[in-house]
Design a protein around this motif. Sequence first.
Motif, PDB file in Angstrom:
ATOM      1  N   ASN A 188       0.816  -1.213   0.000  1.00 45.09           N
ATOM      2  CA  ASN A 188       0.000   0.000   0.000  1.00 45.09           C
ATOM      3  C   ASN A 188       0.849   1.263   0.000  1.00 45.09           C
ATOM      4  OD1 ASN A 188      -2.391  -1.467   0.087  1.00 45.09           O
ATOM      5  ND2 ASN A 188      -2.389  -1.537   2.312  1.00 45.09           N
ATOM      6  N   GLY A 189       2.134   1.128  -0.240  1.00 43.37           N
ATOM      7  CA  GLY A 189       3.032   2.283  -0.246  1.00 43.37           C
ATOM      8  C   GLY A 189       4.010   2.218   0.900  1.00 43.37           C
ATOM      9  N   GLY A 190       4.810   3.274   1.034  1.00 48.10           N
ATOM     10  CA  GLY A 190       5.829   3.316   2.065  1.00 48.10           C
ATOM     11  C   GLY A 190       5.243   3.334   3.465  1.00 48.10           C
ATOM     12  N   TRP A 191       6.029   2.893   4.420  1.00 49.41           N
ATOM     13  CA  TRP A 191       5.604   2.857   5.810  1.00 49.41           C
ATOM     14  C   TRP A 191       6.018   4.155   6.483  1.00 49.41           C
ATOM     15  CZ3 TRP A 191       7.399  -2.627   7.777  1.00 49.41           C
ATOM     16  CH2 TRP A 191       6.761  -3.615   7.037  1.00 49.41           C
ATOM     17  N   ASP A 192       5.210   4.636   7.369  1.00 48.12           N
ATOM     18  CA  ASP A 192       5.528   5.822   8.150  1.00 48.12           C
ATOM     19  C   ASP A 192       6.649   5.449   9.123  1.00 48.12           C
ATOM     20  OD1 ASP A 192       5.669   7.827  10.106  1.00 48.12           O
ATOM     21  OD2 ASP A 192       3.514   8.196  10.068  1.00 48.12           O
ATOM     22  N   PRO A 193       7.816   6.128   9.047  1.00 48.31           N
ATOM     23  CA  PRO A 193       8.948   5.783   9.907  1.00 48.31           C
ATOM     24  C   PRO A 193       8.633   5.827  11.402  1.00 48.31           C
ATOM     25  CG  PRO A 193       9.623   7.342   8.212  1.00 48.31           C
ATOM     26  CD  PRO A 193       8.132   7.203   8.123  1.00 48.31           C
ATOM     27  N   ILE A 194       7.787   6.735  11.810  1.00 52.54           N
ATOM     28  CA  ILE A 194       7.430   6.822  13.230  1.00 52.54           C
ATOM     29  C   ILE A 194       6.641   5.584  13.649  1.00 52.54           C
ATOM     30  CG2 ILE A 194       6.097   8.135  14.944  1.00 52.54           C
ATOM     31  CD1 ILE A 194       6.839  10.658  13.260  1.00 52.54           C
ATOM     32  N   LEU A 195       5.688   5.178  12.799  1.00 55.45           N
ATOM     33  CA  LEU A 195       4.908   3.971  13.107  1.00 55.45           C
ATOM     34  C   LEU A 195       5.787   2.726  13.111  1.00 55.45           C
ATOM     35  CD1 LEU A 195       1.583   4.533  11.128  1.00 55.45           C
ATOM     36  CD2 LEU A 195       1.936   4.610  13.605  1.00 55.45           C
ATOM     37  N   VAL A 196       6.715   2.651  12.170  1.00 55.18           N
ATOM     38  CA  VAL A 196       7.638   1.510  12.117  1.00 55.18           C
ATOM     39  C   VAL A 196       8.378   1.396  13.446  1.00 55.18           C
ATOM     40  CG1 VAL A 196       9.755   0.625  11.049  1.00 55.18           C
ATOM     41  CG2 VAL A 196       7.942   1.558   9.611  1.00 55.18           C
ATOM     42  N   LYS A 197       8.929   2.500  13.890  1.00 52.13           N
ATOM     43  CA  LYS A 197       9.704   2.517  15.132  1.00 52.13           C
ATOM     44  C   LYS A 197       8.836   2.091  16.324  1.00 52.13           C
ATOM     45  CE  LYS A 197      12.745   5.633  17.646  1.00 52.13           C
ATOM     46  NZ  LYS A 197      13.363   6.951  17.640  1.00 52.13           N
ATOM     47  N   LYS A 220       7.443  -2.060  20.207  1.00 50.35           N
ATOM     48  CA  LYS A 220       6.435  -2.807  20.979  1.00 50.35           C
ATOM     49  C   LYS A 220       6.614  -4.309  20.766  1.00 50.35           C
ATOM     50  CE  LYS A 220       2.886   0.661  21.543  1.00 50.35           C
ATOM     51  NZ  LYS A 220       1.467   0.940  21.572  1.00 50.35           N
ATOM     52  N   TYR A 221       6.886  -4.702  19.535  1.00 51.35           N
ATOM     53  CA  TYR A 221       7.116  -6.121  19.234  1.00 51.35           C
ATOM     54  C   TYR A 221       8.305  -6.648  20.035  1.00 51.35           C
ATOM     55  CZ  TYR A 221       8.639 -10.247  16.641  1.00 51.35           C
ATOM     56  OH  TYR A 221       9.053 -11.510  16.309  1.00 51.35           O
ATOM     57  N   LEU A 222       9.380  -5.878  20.071  1.00 47.29           N
ATOM     58  CA  LEU A 222      10.589  -6.311  20.775  1.00 47.29           C
ATOM     59  C   LEU A 222      10.414  -6.301  22.290  1.00 47.29           C
ATOM     60  CD1 LEU A 222      13.300  -4.555  18.581  1.00 47.29           C
ATOM     61  CD2 LEU A 222      12.712  -7.001  18.636  1.00 47.29           C
ATOM     62  N   ALA A 223       9.462  -5.519  22.784  1.00 47.75           N
ATOM     63  CA  ALA A 223       9.207  -5.449  24.225  1.00 47.75           C
ATOM     64  C   ALA A 223       8.536  -6.717  24.740  1.00 47.75           C
ATOM     65  CB  ALA A 223       8.344  -4.231  24.545  1.00 47.75           C
ATOM     66  N   GLY A 281       8.357 -10.432  25.603  1.00 46.14           N
ATOM     67  CA  GLY A 281       9.402 -11.374  26.000  1.00 46.14           C
ATOM     68  C   GLY A 281       9.776 -12.352  24.906  1.00 46.14           C
ATOM     69  N   GLY A 282      11.056 -12.458  24.646  1.00 48.84           N
ATOM     70  CA  GLY A 282      11.564 -13.418  23.672  1.00 48.84           C
ATOM     71  C   GLY A 282      11.495 -12.968  22.229  1.00 48.84           C
ATOM     72  N   SER A 283      10.917 -11.817  21.965  1.00 45.86           N
ATOM     73  CA  SER A 283      10.829 -11.340  20.584  1.00 45.86           C
ATOM     74  C   SER A 283      12.145 -10.676  20.177  1.00 45.86           C
ATOM     75  CB  SER A 283       9.696 -10.330  20.426  1.00 45.86           C
ATOM     76  OG  SER A 283       8.467 -10.937  20.698  1.00 45.86           O
ATOM     77  N   ARG A 284      12.544 -10.930  18.954  1.00 40.90           N
ATOM     78  CA  ARG A 284      13.741 -10.301  18.402  1.00 40.90           C
ATOM     79  C   ARG A 284      13.606 -10.210  16.900  1.00 40.90           C
ATOM     80  NH1 ARG A 284      18.241 -15.049  18.702  1.00 40.90           N
ATOM     81  NH2 ARG A 284      16.948 -16.599  17.688  1.00 40.90           N
ATOM     82  N   LEU A 285      14.510  -9.490  16.299  1.00 46.07           N
ATOM     83  CA  LEU A 285      14.475  -9.334  14.845  1.00 46.07           C
ATOM     84  C   LEU A 285      15.276 -10.456  14.199  1.00 46.07           C
ATOM     85  CD1 LEU A 285      14.905  -5.463  14.523  1.00 46.07           C
ATOM     86  CD2 LEU A 285      12.806  -6.804  14.359  1.00 46.07           C
ATOM     87  N   GLY A 286      14.575 -11.504  13.827  1.00 45.36           N
ATOM     88  CA  GLY A 286      15.189 -12.621  13.126  1.00 45.36           C
ATOM     89  C   GLY A 286      15.162 -12.363  11.628  1.00 45.36           C
ATOM     90  N   SER A 287      15.619 -13.326  10.868  1.00 42.09           N
ATOM     91  CA  SER A 287      15.702 -13.152   9.415  1.00 42.09           C
ATOM     92  C   SER A 287      14.331 -12.931   8.781  1.00 42.09           C
ATOM     93  CB  SER A 287      16.399 -14.351   8.773  1.00 42.09           C
ATOM     94  OG  SER A 287      15.735 -15.556   9.099  1.00 42.09           O
ATOM     95  N   THR A 288      13.313 -13.616   9.271  1.00 48.52           N
ATOM     96  CA  THR A 288      11.963 -13.438   8.716  1.00 48.52           C
ATOM     97  C   THR A 288      11.470 -12.018   8.951  1.00 48.52           C
ATOM     98  OG1 THR A 288      11.463 -15.766   9.102  1.00 48.52           O
ATOM     99  CG2 THR A 288       9.589 -14.290   8.769  1.00 48.52           C
TER     100      THR A 288
END
Length: 142
Positions: free
Chosen positions: A5-14, A19-22, A24-31
């Motif tokens: 649907n177009g580019g992502w808003d950088p503020i929303l991405v952050k 929140k995802y990383l907060a 427990g156990g969530s991290r930025l994996g390859s997927t």
Amino acid sequence: MDSSNGGWDPILVKVIISKYLAVGGSRLGSTELNIIGGPNLCSLDVDIIRTISSQNFREVDSLDISSCTADKKKVFFTISFEAFSFSTSSVSVFQLIRPYIGGANVDYIRSLVASEVNMDLATFTSLDENVVLVSVMFMSLL
């Protein structure tokens, strides 16, 4: 968030990734990294980017980090170098980390010069200007 649907808003991405990383156990994996994509990763804080493991980075598709700040490019370069430095050839490592070379340090560029690695103009112009200047000074001393 759907990137079709177009580019992502950088503020929303952050906010969303934080929140995802907060959780427990969530991290930025390859997927996650492949879904988020390079330009969106550039909106994250350097501290969050540093949490990306080199092991996960080996499995990531090439990320376009050209819009990242110099500090963020340096972190991506460090992670990619750790991920791919197992290769025995300077040329092979260079090919694997080429998308992240904009964050390369002087020592790495000197090693490329010593290995006679050739790079295209687009890759060369993506290098940090200060690194290029120091490397040129080094080459003139050879």
